[in-house]
Structures are given as structure tokens and as C-alpha cells.
Design a protein around this motif. Sequence first.
Motif, PDB file in Angstrom:
ATOM      1  N   MET A 135       0.858  -1.015  -0.078  1.00 39.78           N
ATOM      2  CA  MET A 135       0.032  -0.004  -0.166  1.00 39.78           C
ATOM      3  C   MET A 135       0.882   1.422   0.132  1.00 39.78           C
ATOM      4  O   MET A 135       0.670   2.205  -0.773  1.00 39.78           O
ATOM      5  CB  MET A 135      -0.756   0.055   1.235  1.00 39.78           C
ATOM      6  CG  MET A 135      -2.176   0.673   1.523  1.00 39.78           C
ATOM      7  SD  MET A 135      -3.348   0.008   0.203  1.00 39.78           S
ATOM      8  CE  MET A 135      -4.457  -0.808   1.123  1.00 39.78           C
TER       9      MET A 135
ATOM     10  N   ASN B 112      -9.210   6.636  -5.655  1.00 40.09           N
ATOM     11  CA  ASN B 112      -9.708   5.356  -5.863  1.00 40.09           C
ATOM     12  C   ASN B 112      -9.465   4.527  -7.352  1.00 40.09           C
ATOM     13  O   ASN B 112      -9.323   3.288  -7.310  1.00 40.09           O
ATOM     14  CB  ASN B 112     -11.113   5.667  -6.147  1.00 40.09           C
ATOM     15  CG  ASN B 112     -11.728   5.995  -5.002  1.00 40.09           C
ATOM     16  OD1 ASN B 112     -11.306   6.026  -3.819  1.00 40.09           O
ATOM     17  ND2 ASN B 112     -13.108   6.667  -5.031  1.00 40.09           N
TER      18      ASN B 112
ATOM     19  N   THR C 201      -5.691   0.315  -6.051  1.00 40.80           N
ATOM     20  CA  THR C 201      -6.551  -0.803  -5.931  1.00 40.80           C
ATOM     21  C   THR C 201      -5.984  -1.872  -4.930  1.00 40.80           C
ATOM     22  O   THR C 201      -6.475  -3.058  -5.246  1.00 40.80           O
ATOM     23  CB  THR C 201      -6.771  -1.131  -7.370  1.00 40.80           C
ATOM     24  OG1 THR C 201      -5.318  -1.344  -7.949  1.00 40.80           O
ATOM     25  CG2 THR C 201      -7.336  -0.279  -8.355  1.00 40.80           C
ATOM     26  N   ASN C 202      -5.164  -1.562  -4.082  1.00 42.83           N
ATOM     27  CA  ASN C 202      -4.601  -2.827  -3.220  1.00 42.83           C
ATOM     28  C   ASN C 202      -5.823  -3.059  -2.442  1.00 42.83           C
ATOM     29  O   ASN C 202      -6.590  -2.496  -1.899  1.00 42.83           O
ATOM     30  CB  ASN C 202      -3.512  -2.262  -2.611  1.00 42.83           C
ATOM     31  CG  ASN C 202      -2.330  -1.505  -3.175  1.00 42.83           C
ATOM     32  OD1 ASN C 202      -2.348  -1.027  -4.361  1.00 42.83           O
ATOM     33  ND2 ASN C 202      -1.219  -1.986  -2.795  1.00 42.83           N
TER      34      ASN C 202
ATOM     35  N   CYS D 231      -7.021  -4.780   1.093  1.00 44.63           N
ATOM     36  CA  CYS D 231      -6.711  -4.850   2.657  1.00 44.63           C
ATOM     37  C   CYS D 231      -7.915  -5.680   3.311  1.00 44.63           C
ATOM     38  O   CYS D 231      -9.114  -5.206   3.395  1.00 44.63           O
ATOM     39  CB  CYS D 231      -6.671  -3.385   3.098  1.00 44.63           C
ATOM     40  SG  CYS D 231      -6.530  -3.497   4.903  1.00 44.63           S
TER      41      CYS D 231
ATOM     42  N   GLY E 162      -9.551  -3.990   6.014  1.00 43.76           N
ATOM     43  CA  GLY E 162     -10.558  -3.028   5.867  1.00 43.76           C
ATOM     44  C   GLY E 162      -9.875  -1.554   6.421  1.00 43.76           C
ATOM     45  O   GLY E 162     -10.612  -0.781   6.905  1.00 43.76           O
ATOM     46  N   THR E 163      -8.729  -1.235   6.023  1.00 47.85           N
ATOM     47  CA  THR E 163      -8.240   0.026   6.559  1.00 47.85           C
ATOM     48  C   THR E 163      -8.262   0.901   5.408  1.00 47.85           C
ATOM     49  O   THR E 163      -7.636   2.033   5.619  1.00 47.85           O
ATOM     50  CB  THR E 163      -6.488  -0.168   6.977  1.00 47.85           C
ATOM     51  OG1 THR E 163      -6.063  -0.385   5.488  1.00 47.85           O
ATOM     52  CG2 THR E 163      -6.137  -1.227   7.770  1.00 47.85           C
ATOM     53  N   TYR E 164      -9.170   0.903   4.748  1.00 49.88           N
ATOM     54  CA  TYR E 164      -9.362   1.831   3.716  1.00 49.88           C
ATOM     55  C   TYR E 164      -9.672   3.378   3.882  1.00 49.88           C
ATOM     56  O   TYR E 164      -8.949   4.140   3.121  1.00 49.88           O
ATOM     57  CB  TYR E 164     -10.348   1.486   2.527  1.00 49.88           C
ATOM     58  CG  TYR E 164     -10.188  -0.046   2.075  1.00 49.88           C
ATOM     59  CD1 TYR E 164      -9.069  -0.170   1.174  1.00 49.88           C
ATOM     60  CD2 TYR E 164     -10.972  -1.091   2.324  1.00 49.88           C
ATOM     61  CE1 TYR E 164      -8.978  -1.378   0.558  1.00 49.88           C
ATOM     62  CE2 TYR E 164     -10.698  -2.173   1.970  1.00 49.88           C
ATOM     63  CZ  TYR E 164      -9.784  -2.394   1.044  1.00 49.88           C
ATOM     64  OH  TYR E 164      -9.373  -3.877   0.566  1.00 49.88           O
ATOM     65  N   GLN E 165     -10.294   3.527   4.952  1.00 47.27           N
ATOM     66  CA  GLN E 165     -10.773   4.846   5.344  1.00 47.27           C
ATOM     67  C   GLN E 165      -9.546   5.501   6.055  1.00 47.27           C
ATOM     68  O   GLN E 165      -9.132   6.603   5.509  1.00 47.27           O
ATOM     69  CB  GLN E 165     -11.476   5.044   6.556  1.00 47.27           C
ATOM     70  CG  GLN E 165     -12.977   4.648   5.838  1.00 47.27           C
ATOM     71  CD  GLN E 165     -14.396   4.980   6.627  1.00 47.27           C
ATOM     72  OE1 GLN E 165     -13.983   5.813   7.295  1.00 47.27           O
ATOM     73  NE2 GLN E 165     -15.348   4.717   6.319  1.00 47.27           N
TER      74      GLN E 165
ATOM     75  N   VAL F 171      -6.224   4.877   5.201  1.00 45.13           N
ATOM     76  CA  VAL F 171      -5.412   4.973   4.074  1.00 45.13           C
ATOM     77  C   VAL F 171      -5.800   6.135   3.352  1.00 45.13           C
ATOM     78  O   VAL F 171      -4.878   6.970   2.960  1.00 45.13           O
ATOM     79  CB  VAL F 171      -5.796   3.629   3.070  1.00 45.13           C
ATOM     80  CG1 VAL F 171      -4.958   3.901   1.762  1.00 45.13           C
ATOM     81  CG2 VAL F 171      -4.911   2.299   3.725  1.00 45.13           C
ATOM     82  N   ARG F 172      -6.999   6.403   2.949  1.00 45.21           N
ATOM     83  CA  ARG F 172      -7.401   7.593   2.165  1.00 45.21           C
ATOM     84  C   ARG F 172      -6.999   8.746   3.139  1.00 45.21           C
ATOM     85  O   ARG F 172      -6.382   9.885   2.744  1.00 45.21           O
ATOM     86  CB  ARG F 172      -9.004   7.668   2.284  1.00 45.21           C
ATOM     87  CG  ARG F 172      -9.435   8.708   1.119  1.00 45.21           C
ATOM     88  CD  ARG F 172     -10.682   8.713   1.201  1.00 45.21           C
ATOM     89  NE  ARG F 172     -11.284   7.377   0.344  1.00 45.21           N
ATOM     90  CZ  ARG F 172     -11.250   7.033  -0.938  1.00 45.21           C
ATOM     91  NH1 ARG F 172     -10.689   8.057  -1.869  1.00 45.21           N
ATOM     92  NH2 ARG F 172     -11.538   6.023  -1.366  1.00 45.21           N
TER      93      ARG F 172
END
Length: 149
Positions: A104, A124, A128-129, A131, A134-137, A139-140
Motif C-alpha cells: 500500500m 480510487n 486498488t490494493n 486490505c 479494511g483499513t481503507y478509510q 489509508v485515504r
Amino acid sequence: MPTLTINGQTHNVDVEPNTPLLWALRENVGLTGTKYGCGIAQCGACTVHLDGVAVRSCSTPVSAAVGKQITTIEGLAANGTLNNVQKAWLDLDVPQCGYCQSGMIMAVTALLREKPKPTDAEINSAITNICRCGTYQQVRAAIHAAASA
Ligand code: FES
Ligand code: FES
């Protein structure tokens, strides 16, 4: 025997030219920060840079990396100084299990080199990695923090 330049150092690796770069990095050179997730270019856990561009090393043959500057997570900090992405990751406690995070961070570092202030839509489409934690928020949020540092 292919010669690879990894994090500024030259390595002769005893592999076939079509061996995935990921195997050479982990098994031959011992750089295990780059992870194996899917093996089919889908998850991004294996992301490294070739001449500064993010690639998925599970699906990149060693032959494609010969003559290029390969950077792995171990070589991202210049002289021990973390880059803005690594600092933002620490500040915002992004990782959970950590397995996907080196890929990431490599993907995000390449994105910010190309687009220093990415929009959410650009994030977005570029990141496209996968996780599983669910660490997407986080990460953003860390991408935006690194972009404003
Ligand atoms: S291990 Fe390379 S993309 Fe999943
Ligand atoms: S932090 Fe666990 S898979 Fe991403």
C-alpha cells in the motif's frame, strides 16, 4: 545470471529470467518486506517500484527489472529518513495486521510522485490494493495527510 539493482545495490540472482521478481526479492535477496498475497496481480501486496513506477512484482518477470532501479519498502526511507507517506502512516496508525501495508505504501508513494494532491477519485482509480483488515478509510486519510505535509 540476471543482475538486479535493488535499493541502490547490485545483486546477481541465480534465477531464470521469467522468474517473478517477487520470488527473487524474497528468496534470493532476502528482502521479505514485499509480500505475497494472490500471485495474480490482483491484491497489490507485492508492489515495488521500477524506476519510480509502481509494479506488482508477483507478475513482473525478473527480465523486466534488469537495468532498472528497483525500490522495495526496505529502501524507501532515504538515509533512514521516512518519507511523507511513511510518516503519515505512523501518525494516523493506519496498519492493522500490516500484511498489505508495504504494498500500500509503495503504491501511494508512486501515486503522490505523479499526482502530489490526488482527489478521492484519483485515489480510487490508482490505489486498488486489497486490505483484508479494511483499513481503507485510514489509508485515504493518510494519503491526504501526506499530500498536505
Ligand atoms: S501478490 Fe502480487 S498482486 Fe497479489
Ligand atoms: S492491514 Fe491487514 S490486510 Fe491490510
